[in-house]
Design a protein around this motif. Structure first.
Motif, PDB file in Angstrom:
ATOM      1  N   GLU A   1     117.192  37.830 -75.244  1.00  6.79           N
ATOM      2  CA  GLU A   1     118.405  37.509 -74.502  1.00  6.79           C
ATOM      3  C   GLU A   1     118.880  36.110 -74.891  1.00  6.79           C
ATOM      4  O   GLU A   1     118.124  35.152 -74.823  1.00  6.79           O
ATOM      5  CB  GLU A   1     118.129  37.578 -73.003  1.00  6.79           C
ATOM      6  N   LYS A   2     120.150  36.021 -75.309  1.00  6.52           N
ATOM      7  CA  LYS A   2     120.695  34.748 -75.751  1.00  6.52           C
ATOM      8  C   LYS A   2     122.052  34.495 -75.106  1.00  6.52           C
ATOM      9  O   LYS A   2     122.792  35.426 -74.796  1.00  6.52           O
ATOM     10  CB  LYS A   2     120.899  34.757 -77.273  1.00  6.52           C
ATOM     11  N   LYS A   3     122.368  33.221 -74.981  1.00  5.82           N
ATOM     12  CA  LYS A   3     123.687  32.831 -74.493  1.00  5.82           C
ATOM     13  C   LYS A   3     124.587  32.594 -75.702  1.00  5.82           C
ATOM     14  O   LYS A   3     124.229  31.841 -76.604  1.00  5.82           O
ATOM     15  CB  LYS A   3     123.566  31.552 -73.662  1.00  5.82           C
ATOM     16  N   LEU A   4     125.735  33.260 -75.705  1.00  7.15           N
ATOM     17  CA  LEU A   4     126.669  33.147 -76.824  1.00  7.15           C
ATOM     18  C   LEU A   4     127.966  32.524 -76.334  1.00  7.15           C
ATOM     19  O   LEU A   4     128.617  33.053 -75.432  1.00  7.15           O
ATOM     20  CB  LEU A   4     126.954  34.539 -77.398  1.00  7.15           C
ATOM     21  N   LEU A   5     128.343  31.416 -76.958  1.00  8.22           N
ATOM     22  CA  LEU A   5     129.518  30.696 -76.501  1.00  8.22           C
ATOM     23  C   LEU A   5     130.789  31.251 -77.124  1.00  8.22           C
ATOM     24  O   LEU A   5     130.815  31.637 -78.292  1.00  8.22           O
ATOM     25  CB  LEU A   5     129.400  29.208 -76.859  1.00  8.22           C
ATOM     26  N   GLY A   6     131.855  31.248 -76.334  1.00  9.03           N
ATOM     27  CA  GLY A   6     133.175  31.630 -76.827  1.00  9.03           C
ATOM     28  C   GLY A   6     134.192  30.591 -76.396  1.00  9.03           C
ATOM     29  O   GLY A   6     133.860  29.664 -75.650  1.00  9.03           O
ATOM     30  N   SER A   7     135.414  30.752 -76.838  1.00  6.55           N
ATOM     31  CA  SER A   7     136.440  29.764 -76.511  1.00  6.55           C
ATOM     32  C   SER A   7     136.871  29.859 -75.047  1.00  6.55           C
ATOM     33  O   SER A   7     137.326  28.883 -74.470  1.00  6.55           O
ATOM     34  CB  SER A   7     137.647  29.950 -77.426  1.00  6.55           C
ATOM     35  N   GLY A   8     136.730  31.033 -74.449  1.00 10.22           N
ATOM     36  CA  GLY A   8     137.200  31.218 -73.075  1.00 10.22           C
ATOM     37  C   GLY A   8     136.105  31.606 -72.110  1.00 10.22           C
ATOM     38  O   GLY A   8     136.387  32.120 -71.026  1.00 10.22           O
ATOM     39  N   GLY A   9     134.868  31.331 -72.503  1.00 12.54           N
ATOM     40  CA  GLY A   9     133.748  31.682 -71.644  1.00 12.54           C
ATOM     41  C   GLY A   9     132.499  31.838 -72.478  1.00 12.54           C
ATOM     42  O   GLY A   9     132.425  31.314 -73.585  1.00 12.54           O
ATOM     43  N   TYR A  10     131.534  32.568 -71.945  1.00 12.52           N
ATOM     44  CA  TYR A  10     130.337  32.836 -72.719  1.00 12.52           C
ATOM     45  C   TYR A  10     129.764  34.165 -72.280  1.00 12.52           C
ATOM     46  O   TYR A  10     130.193  34.742 -71.274  1.00 12.52           O
ATOM     47  CB  TYR A  10     129.302  31.710 -72.577  1.00 12.52           C
ATOM     48  N   ALA A  11     128.815  34.669 -73.058  1.00 12.89           N
ATOM     49  CA  ALA A  11     128.220  35.959 -72.744  1.00 12.89           C
ATOM     50  C   ALA A  11     126.715  35.879 -72.940  1.00 12.89           C
ATOM     51  O   ALA A  11     126.232  35.063 -73.729  1.00 12.89           O
ATOM     52  CB  ALA A  11     128.800  37.043 -73.650  1.00 12.89           C
ATOM     53  N   PHE A  12     126.007  36.705 -72.200  1.00 11.44           N
ATOM     54  CA  PHE A  12     124.576  36.879 -72.421  1.00 11.44           C
ATOM     55  C   PHE A  12     124.365  38.231 -73.066  1.00 11.44           C
ATOM     56  O   PHE A  12     124.823  39.249 -72.549  1.00 11.44           O
ATOM     57  CB  PHE A  12     123.807  36.791 -71.109  1.00 11.44           C
ATOM     58  N   ALA A  13     123.720  38.226 -74.216  1.00 13.04           N
ATOM     59  CA  ALA A  13     123.499  39.466 -74.935  1.00 13.04           C
ATOM     60  C   ALA A  13     122.134  39.434 -75.583  1.00 13.04           C
ATOM     61  O   ALA A  13     121.556  38.369 -75.802  1.00 13.04           O
ATOM     62  CB  ALA A  13     124.575  39.664 -75.999  1.00 13.04           C
ATOM     63  N   LYS A  14     121.635  40.619 -75.887  1.00 15.99           N
ATOM     64  CA  LYS A  14     120.344  40.728 -76.566  1.00 15.99           C
ATOM     65  C   LYS A  14     120.590  40.791 -78.068  1.00 15.99           C
ATOM     66  O   LYS A  14     121.340  41.632 -78.544  1.00 15.99           O
ATOM     67  CB  LYS A  14     119.605  41.978 -76.080  1.00 15.99           C
ATOM     68  N   LEU A  15     119.950  39.891 -78.781  1.00 19.12           N
ATOM     69  CA  LEU A  15     120.156  39.789 -80.230  1.00 19.12           C
ATOM     70  C   LEU A  15     118.857  40.000 -80.980  1.00 19.12           C
ATOM     71  O   LEU A  15     117.782  39.653 -80.499  1.00 19.12           O
ATOM     72  CB  LEU A  15     120.676  38.400 -80.598  1.00 19.12           C
TER      73      LEU A  15
END
Ligand SMILES: [Zn+2]
Length: 108
Positions: free
Chosen positions: A10-24
């Motif tokens: 599980e990782k935190k992925l940053l975006g310009s308008g927020g972020y997401a937690f996804a399994k990578l």
């Protein structure tokens, strides 16, 4: 290619308008990392919906369960000599349509 032997983390992925937690997978994690201590959704590109756990929208100011909405197209358009824009996509908030992250995938 089987991913059965790969550990998903599980990782935190940053975006310009927020972020997401996804399994990578480890490979995806390497791809998302530009040598800085953060991982970017824009560098991961398209990810299966079931990999997402939850995401945070800056505009809503809160986390939502599940995956953001992914809208993508496959233009296959030559943008420079020998450089093809293969795919471009956008992750959006399902609640308010805010853009969480955008990505572009080029050949080469
Ligand atoms: Zn939102």
């Amino acid at each position: 290619m089987s991913q059965n032997n790969e550990d998903l983390e599980e990782k935190k992925l940053l975006g310009s308008g927020g972020y997401a937690f996804a399994k990578l997978t480890e490979n995806e994690e390497i791809k998302a990392n530009l040598g800085v201590p953060h991982l970017f959704l824009a560098n991961v590109g398209r990810l299966a919906e079931d990999r997402f756990l939850r995401y945070y929208c800056n505009k809503c100011g809160k986390e939502h369960d599940g995956c953001p909405l992914l809208v993508y197209e496959v233009p296959n358009e030559e943008v420079a000599e020998n450089v093809i824009l293969v795919e471009k996509g956008e992750y959006k908030c399902r609640n308010c349509n805010n853009t969480i992250a955008q990505y572009r995938k080029f050949s080469q």
